[in-house]
Design a protein around this motif. Structure first.
Motif, PDB file in Angstrom:
ATOM      1  N   LEU A 120       0.711  -1.201   0.049  1.00 43.01           N
ATOM      2  CA  LEU A 120       0.068   0.058   0.020  1.00 43.01           C
ATOM      3  C   LEU A 120       0.841   1.218  -0.032  1.00 43.01           C
ATOM      4  O   LEU A 120       0.807   2.054  -0.778  1.00 43.01           O
ATOM      5  N   VAL A 121       1.871   1.220   0.659  1.00 47.14           N
ATOM      6  CA  VAL A 121       2.809   2.569   0.877  1.00 47.14           C
ATOM      7  C   VAL A 121       3.418   2.721  -0.449  1.00 47.14           C
ATOM      8  O   VAL A 121       3.615   3.782  -1.059  1.00 47.14           O
ATOM      9  N   GLY A 122       3.978   1.538  -0.783  1.00 43.75           N
ATOM     10  CA  GLY A 122       4.912   1.631  -2.271  1.00 43.75           C
ATOM     11  C   GLY A 122       3.919   1.954  -3.402  1.00 43.75           C
ATOM     12  O   GLY A 122       4.201   2.851  -4.263  1.00 43.75           O
ATOM     13  N   GLY A 123       2.598   1.576  -3.493  1.00 47.01           N
ATOM     14  CA  GLY A 123       1.767   1.741  -4.439  1.00 47.01           C
ATOM     15  C   GLY A 123       1.300   3.339  -4.128  1.00 47.01           C
ATOM     16  O   GLY A 123       0.976   3.980  -5.165  1.00 47.01           O
ATOM     17  N   ALA A 124       1.169   3.532  -2.945  1.00 46.84           N
ATOM     18  CA  ALA A 124       0.669   5.277  -3.080  1.00 46.84           C
ATOM     19  C   ALA A 124       1.788   6.171  -3.227  1.00 46.84           C
ATOM     20  O   ALA A 124       1.689   7.173  -4.058  1.00 46.84           O
ATOM     21  N   LEU A 125       3.119   5.778  -3.235  1.00 45.88           N
ATOM     22  CA  LEU A 125       4.160   6.445  -3.715  1.00 45.88           C
ATOM     23  C   LEU A 125       4.163   6.514  -5.545  1.00 45.88           C
ATOM     24  O   LEU A 125       4.431   7.410  -6.045  1.00 45.88           O
ATOM     25  N   CYS A 126       3.980   5.299  -5.973  1.00 42.80           N
ATOM     26  CA  CYS A 126       3.876   5.292  -7.206  1.00 42.80           C
ATOM     27  C   CYS A 126       2.639   6.098  -7.630  1.00 42.80           C
ATOM     28  O   CYS A 126       2.791   6.659  -8.807  1.00 42.80           O
ATOM     29  N   LEU A 127       1.618   5.932  -6.964  1.00 38.67           N
ATOM     30  CA  LEU A 127       0.375   6.840  -7.444  1.00 38.67           C
ATOM     31  C   LEU A 127       0.664   8.178  -7.629  1.00 38.67           C
ATOM     32  O   LEU A 127       0.198   8.849  -8.520  1.00 38.67           O
ATOM     33  N   VAL A 151      15.133  12.770   0.922  1.00 40.81           N
ATOM     34  CA  VAL A 151      16.220  13.488   1.815  1.00 40.81           C
ATOM     35  C   VAL A 151      15.644  14.431   3.046  1.00 40.81           C
ATOM     36  O   VAL A 151      16.028  14.373   4.032  1.00 40.81           O
ATOM     37  N   ILE A 152      14.548  15.257   2.438  1.00 42.19           N
ATOM     38  CA  ILE A 152      14.053  16.332   3.154  1.00 42.19           C
ATOM     39  C   ILE A 152      13.205  15.721   4.388  1.00 42.19           C
ATOM     40  O   ILE A 152      13.319  15.953   5.653  1.00 42.19           O
ATOM     41  N   LEU A 153      12.370  14.536   3.971  1.00 39.04           N
ATOM     42  CA  LEU A 153      11.597  13.822   5.106  1.00 39.04           C
ATOM     43  C   LEU A 153      12.559  13.239   6.038  1.00 39.04           C
ATOM     44  O   LEU A 153      12.282  13.032   7.309  1.00 39.04           O
ATOM     45  N   SER A 154      13.626  12.826   5.327  1.00 37.33           N
ATOM     46  CA  SER A 154      14.680  12.237   6.304  1.00 37.33           C
ATOM     47  C   SER A 154      15.383  12.963   7.291  1.00 37.33           C
ATOM     48  O   SER A 154      15.321  12.814   8.434  1.00 37.33           O
ATOM     49  N   ALA A 155      15.589  14.293   6.755  1.00 30.95           N
ATOM     50  CA  ALA A 155      16.188  15.219   7.703  1.00 30.95           C
ATOM     51  C   ALA A 155      15.347  15.768   8.757  1.00 30.95           C
ATOM     52  O   ALA A 155      15.876  16.087   9.941  1.00 30.95           O
ATOM     53  N   VAL A 156      14.022  15.951   8.609  1.00 27.67           N
ATOM     54  CA  VAL A 156      13.251  16.186   9.696  1.00 27.67           C
ATOM     55  C   VAL A 156      12.753  14.983  10.456  1.00 27.67           C
ATOM     56  O   VAL A 156      11.724  15.514  11.543  1.00 27.67           O
ATOM     57  N   GLY A 157      13.245  13.976  10.229  1.00 25.86           N
ATOM     58  CA  GLY A 157      12.742  12.607  10.934  1.00 25.86           C
ATOM     59  C   GLY A 157      11.372  12.008  10.728  1.00 25.86           C
ATOM     60  O   GLY A 157      11.029  11.194  11.498  1.00 25.86           O
ATOM     61  N   LEU A 158      10.921  12.360   9.585  1.00 26.33           N
ATOM     62  CA  LEU A 158       9.602  11.512   9.198  1.00 26.33           C
ATOM     63  C   LEU A 158       9.766  10.519   8.351  1.00 26.33           C
ATOM     64  O   LEU A 158       8.988   9.644   8.415  1.00 26.33           O
ATOM     65  N   TYR A 159      10.975  10.200   7.546  1.00 24.20           N
ATOM     66  CA  TYR A 159      10.995   8.964   6.557  1.00 24.20           C
ATOM     67  C   TYR A 159      11.469   7.576   7.517  1.00 24.20           C
ATOM     68  O   TYR A 159      10.984   6.569   7.049  1.00 24.20           O
ATOM     69  N   LYS A 160      12.235   7.828   8.597  1.00 22.58           N
ATOM     70  CA  LYS A 160      12.736   6.643   9.220  1.00 22.58           C
ATOM     71  C   LYS A 160      11.469   5.827   9.972  1.00 22.58           C
ATOM     72  O   LYS A 160      11.096   4.758   9.526  1.00 22.58           O
ATOM     73  N   PRO A 161      10.238   6.611  10.690  1.00 24.16           N
ATOM     74  CA  PRO A 161       9.122   5.953  11.075  1.00 24.16           C
ATOM     75  C   PRO A 161       8.418   5.212   9.648  1.00 24.16           C
ATOM     76  O   PRO A 161       8.013   4.023  10.065  1.00 24.16           O
ATOM     77  N   LEU A 162       8.206   5.971   8.830  1.00 13.01           N
ATOM     78  CA  LEU A 162       7.476   5.376   7.571  1.00 13.01           C
ATOM     79  C   LEU A 162       8.234   4.232   7.199  1.00 13.01           C
ATOM     80  O   LEU A 162       7.641   2.938   6.649  1.00 13.01           O
ATOM     81  N   ALA A 163       9.707   4.454   7.024  1.00 17.47           N
ATOM     82  CA  ALA A 163      10.422   2.912   6.417  1.00 17.47           C
ATOM     83  C   ALA A 163      10.233   1.953   7.413  1.00 17.47           C
ATOM     84  O   ALA A 163      10.180   0.655   7.098  1.00 17.47           O
ATOM     85  N   ASP A 164      10.417   2.254   8.742  1.00 18.47           N
ATOM     86  CA  ASP A 164      10.064   1.068   9.656  1.00 18.47           C
ATOM     87  C   ASP A 164       8.841   0.318   9.459  1.00 18.47           C
ATOM     88  O   ASP A 164       8.490  -0.765   9.733  1.00 18.47           O
ATOM     89  N   PHE A 165       7.744   1.073   9.277  1.00 16.12           N
ATOM     90  CA  PHE A 165       6.481   0.937   9.298  1.00 16.12           C
ATOM     91  C   PHE A 165       5.947  -0.041   7.832  1.00 16.12           C
ATOM     92  O   PHE A 165       5.686  -1.018   7.884  1.00 16.12           O
ATOM     93  N   ALA A 166       6.518   0.585   6.788  1.00 13.03           N
ATOM     94  CA  ALA A 166       6.105   0.059   5.648  1.00 13.03           C
ATOM     95  C   ALA A 166       7.420  -0.995   5.069  1.00 13.03           C
ATOM     96  O   ALA A 166       7.046  -1.551   4.201  1.00 13.03           O
ATOM     97  N   GLY A 167       8.505  -0.875   5.496  1.00 14.77           N
ATOM     98  CA  GLY A 167       9.611  -1.768   5.255  1.00 14.77           C
ATOM     99  C   GLY A 167       9.947  -1.232   3.713  1.00 14.77           C
ATOM    100  O   GLY A 167       9.893  -0.111   3.364  1.00 14.77           O
ATOM    101  N   GLU A 168      10.056  -2.384   2.926  1.00 19.53           N
ATOM    102  CA  GLU A 168      10.435  -2.198   1.421  1.00 19.53           C
ATOM    103  C   GLU A 168       9.766  -1.346   0.829  1.00 19.53           C
ATOM    104  O   GLU A 168      10.115  -0.787  -0.282  1.00 19.53           O
ATOM    105  N   GLY A 169       8.404  -1.160   1.183  1.00 19.66           N
ATOM    106  CA  GLY A 169       7.203  -0.434   0.254  1.00 19.66           C
ATOM    107  C   GLY A 169       7.818   0.973   0.455  1.00 19.66           C
ATOM    108  O   GLY A 169       7.230   1.996  -0.583  1.00 19.66           O
ATOM    109  N   ALA A 170       8.682   1.309   1.435  1.00 20.66           N
ATOM    110  CA  ALA A 170       9.044   2.775   1.574  1.00 20.66           C
ATOM    111  C   ALA A 170      10.535   3.057   0.971  1.00 20.66           C
ATOM    112  O   ALA A 170      11.007   3.945   0.763  1.00 20.66           O
ATOM    113  N   THR A 171      11.449   1.843   1.223  1.00 23.22           N
ATOM    114  CA  THR A 171      12.732   2.012   1.092  1.00 23.22           C
ATOM    115  C   THR A 171      13.162   1.612  -0.631  1.00 23.22           C
ATOM    116  O   THR A 171      14.345   2.211  -0.886  1.00 23.22           O
TER     117      THR A 171
END
Length: 117
Positions: A8-15, A40-60
């Motif tokens: 779902l997360v990977g699909g949303a990014l593709c969408l 890069v920006i989302l990682s810098a403000v600390g938002l991408y790490k939780p997304l990557a932990d939640f969605a796994g490969e769908g976000a990375t």
């Protein structure tokens, strides 16, 4: 459940990317660059790490994940090497992926038959 969230997360990014292609006059290169910069920006403000932990490969796996990887590499290299890490961190973190892309592209070029347009 983890596979569902990754899908779902990977699909949303593709969408998002497809909507940008269909509804704007942005070129694909600008959209792809925008995804990397957004990662890069989302990682810098600390938002991408939780997304990557939640969605796994769908976000990375998408390009925003590449931006996150580069930002994390720079952050770690700055902690280790100081200001030199600004220049070396991103490539060090992404070296395996970049190397694999180069080698596999070379192999694909060797086994494929080019055609003129």
């Amino acid at each position: 459940m983890q596979f569902l969230w990754a899908f779902l997360v990977g699909g949303a990014l593709c969408l998002i990317g497809q909507v940008l292609i269909d509804r704007t006059s942005l070129t694909p290169a600008r959209i792809l660059t925008g995804f990397v910069v957004a990662g890069v920006i989302l990682s810098a403000v600390g938002l991408y790490k939780p997304l990557a932990d939640f969605a796994g490969e769908g976000a990375t796996v998408p390009l925003s994940g590449f931006g996150h990887l580069m930002a994390q590499g720079v952050r770690q290299a700055i902690d280790k090497d100081g200001a030199v890490g600004i220049l070396t961190g991103a490539l060090t973190a992404a070296a395996a992926g970049i190397g694999a892309a180069v080698v596999l592209s070379l192999l694909a070029g060797l086994v494929s038959k080019p055609k003129e347009k």
